[in-house]
Design an enzyme around this catalytic site. Structure first.
Site, short mmCIF file in Angstrom:
data_model
loop_
_atom_site.label_atom_id
_atom_site.label_comp_id
_atom_site.label_asym_id
_atom_site.label_seq_id
_atom_site.Cartn_x
_atom_site.Cartn_y
_atom_site.Cartn_z
N ARG A 1 10.88 -5.56 16.23
CA ARG A 1 10.29 -6.23 15.07
C ARG A 1 9.37 -5.34 14.25
NH1 ARG A 1 8.96 -12.19 17.68
NH2 ARG A 1 11.07 -13.01 17.48
N HIS B 1 2.66 -13.03 13.06
CA HIS B 1 3.45 -13.91 13.92
C HIS B 1 2.92 -14.01 15.34
CE1 HIS B 1 6.89 -16.03 15.46
NE2 HIS B 1 7.25 -15.05 16.24
N HIS C 1 6.09 -10.87 11.89
CA HIS C 1 7.51 -11.22 11.92
C HIS C 1 8.16 -10.71 10.64
CE1 HIS C 1 11.25 -13.39 12.36
NE2 HIS C 1 10.89 -13.74 13.58
N ARG D 1 5.61 -6.88 21.19
CA ARG D 1 6.32 -7.85 22.04
C ARG D 1 7.82 -7.82 21.76
NH1 ARG D 1 8.12 -13.25 21.20
NH2 ARG D 1 7.28 -13.21 19.10
#
Length: 569
Positions: free
Chosen positions: A306, A367, A257, A402
């Site tokens: 991300r 994360h 993250h 993701r």
């Protein structure tokens, strides 16, 4: 190196029986357990903490679904495929985006209270990588907590049902398997061994037998020294599945993250993330010189996927000689920030930081794990009788990275799908011999049992950070692999070593096995893609548009194969 096919543990002192054993109480596990109870006679739900302590409760951002009339599953699909950098299984993505809206509406029917607009409709916002407002929130930034509350409340309502048993504070040790096939293929899964940590309804080590097991154990966060994952995220499900002979895939793709609260060097454990939704509302990233840097990196600037943001931050930190950057939300207004992000505002305030007036120091931290136990579209793994859903699973939805807020949706959609297929199997309707079976008797797996001393956990985490960390390279990965290979894995049998079969050692053994597999996969993929960035191979390589699938053979050797992205599982 070879990995043991079982943990060192005492023999089971008690036995429980169920049609299906569900392991984990996040959104995937709770969804599966509730759905299963409608169709089978007996469900056993095992959770490492309490019912409400799964990883879902920590999800701040929201849950993504095409709920707006101006949005569409096709648009959600396109954004997911872009974020996954050509490694998503398009069929799994189709399932996610088409079934997702219905599953979210079912959550509302179960009692989940999402934030609404003035007309009473679910209020939708935008996060990184999404081309439309499709993120549903609850309590501003407490979506996971609200979803968990609604599911747990429904489960609590059936606590007195003799057809469902919940065992809390229980660590699953190993999957129980029947005799291997004539070709040496792993035997069918027929239950689990588990250790009740001290506050559960049973004591010590026991065995839970069932026709099928659904793993929903969450992620691997604690393999790293810094993570947003809760302390119980020690890769237990992934490691247990490996030891049982199940295939894993995409394990090299770890999402870091970009904006995790930076509290100084040496801080460990679960760290507070500053949700992507803050950037979705307009917060900016500044380096320590006060310069905004994301517009020159990506057209979507702070709302880029991300992996792009995390890598940009790491490079900027190196260029400025700093160990963090800043998130600036001050221009959004104090009243708006306090109302929209109450949990984040309160968490930062506890560290002496005011989101409304201060620059917030942030840096990337582990994360989410995009890889996991390989499953098909029904949650089935490569081992009969074993299913997986949620972060522990690899459905192919996420590919190399993701998309924001797709994780809760994946757990919801595929937890439901796995439950439906398991129920069909238990009812004798599935056919094809794809499940376990009530008549399968567990047998001991051959070979040495493993136990890694809890005292080496910090060493494992340091090696993972230095090897398969945010930015990777061949020499660092080789050093990490060498370091991991040098860690004793039979600590219980070494004179003078203070280590015994107990929770800390079992968790550390799981972390070690996960780190070994992660490091080996990261070394094999000689390109950069999504959550896997190699500074010695910084470009994406078209020939690597394939998936690495690994398993342990009968003697514990890691065996890898290439799998085309769209190959049916």
């Amino acid at each position: 190196m070879r990995l043991a096919r079982r943990l060192a543990a005492p023999a089971a002192g008690w036995t429980a029986h169920a049609d299906v054993v569900v392991v984990g109480s996040g959104i995937a596990g709770l969804t599966a357990a509730l759905r299963l109870r409608r169709r089978v006679d007996r469900v056993l739900l095992v959770t490492k903490g309490t019912l409400s302590s799964g990883s879902t409760v920590w999800a701040q951002g929201g849950i993504a679904a095409a709920l707006d009339p101006d949005d569409s599953p096709a648009a959600h699909r396109a954004d997911t495929l872009v974020a996954g950098v050509d490694l998503c299984d398009a069929r799994a993505v189709d399932v996610l985006v088409t079934e997702g809206p219905r599953r979210v509406r079912e959550l509302v029917a179960l009692g989940a209270r999402f934030d609404t607009d003035d007309d009473g409709r679910i209020a939708l916002t935008r996060e990184g990588g999404h081309g439309a407002d499709r993120i549903a929130h609850a309590g501003g930034d407490a979506t996971g907590a609200e979803i968990s509350r609604a599911l747990v409340a429904r489960l609590e309502a059936v606590r007195d049902d003799p057809g469902i048993e919940v065992i809390e504070h229980a660590l699953v040790l190993d999957l129980l398997t029947g005799p291997p096939g004539p070709d040496g293929a792993p035997g069918a899964v027929c239950g689990v061994t588990l250790h009740v940590i001290g506050e559960g309804t049973r004591d010590g080590v026991g065995a839970a037998l069932g026709r099928a097991v659904v793993l929903a154990t969450g992620g691997i966060g604690q393999v790293y020294p810094s993570s947003t994952n809760p302390a119980q995220a020690t890769g237990d499900g992934l490691a247990a599945a490996l030891r049982a002979g199940a295939e894993v895939a995409d394990v090299e793709f770890v999402q870091f993250h970009p904006t995790v609260l930076w509290l100084g060097a040496g801080v460990k454990g679960q760290l507070a993330l500053v949700s992507e939704a803050v950037r979705g509302e307009g917060a900016l990233l500044l380096d320590t010189d006060g310069v905004r840097f994301m517009p020159e990196v990506h057209p979507m600037a702070e709302l880029a996927p991300r992996d792009v943001v995390a890598h940009a931050i790491v490079r900027r930190m190196a260029a400025t000689g700093s160990d963090h950057v800043f998130l600036d939300a001050r221009h959004l207004g104090a009243d708006f920030l306090r109302e929209r992000f109450p949990t984040i505002h309160e968490r930062l305030a506890s560290e002496g930081i005011d989101l409304t007036t201060d620059l917030v120091p942030v840096a990337p931290a582990q994360h989410y794990h995009s890889g996991g136990v390989l499953t098909d579209l029904l949650g089935r793994t490569s081992v009969p009788g074993l299913y997986a859903a949620g972060e522990v699973a690899c459905t192919g939805v996420h590919g190399a990275n993701r998309l924001a807020s797709n994780s809760l949706l994946e757990g919801l959609v595929f937890g439901h799908r796995a439950a439906e297929h398991v129920a069909d199997h238990v009812a004798g309707l599935a056919g094809g011999g794809t499940g376990g079976g009530a008549d399968v008797e567990p047998v001991d797996r051959a070979g040495d049992a493993a136990l890694v001393a809890a005292t080496v956990r910090n060493r494992i985490q340091r090696l993972a950070q230095q090897g398969p960390g945010v930015i990777r390279n061949g020499p660092a990965l080789a050093t990490a692999a060498q370091g991991l290979a040098g860690i004793p894995t039979r600590a219980h049998a070494v004179p003078g070593v203070v280590a015994a079969p107990q929770t800390a050692e079992w968790e550390t053994t799981n972390l070690h096995q996960v780190a070994v597999v992660l490091t080996e996969a990261a070394a094999m993929r000689t390109e950069s893609r999504g959550g896997h960035f190699r500074e010695d191979f910084p470009a994406r390589e078209p020939s690597w548009r394939r998936r690495l699938v690994g398993r342990l053979d009968a003697d514990g050797t890691l065996v890898w194969r290439d799998r085309p992205v769209d190959e049916p599982t």
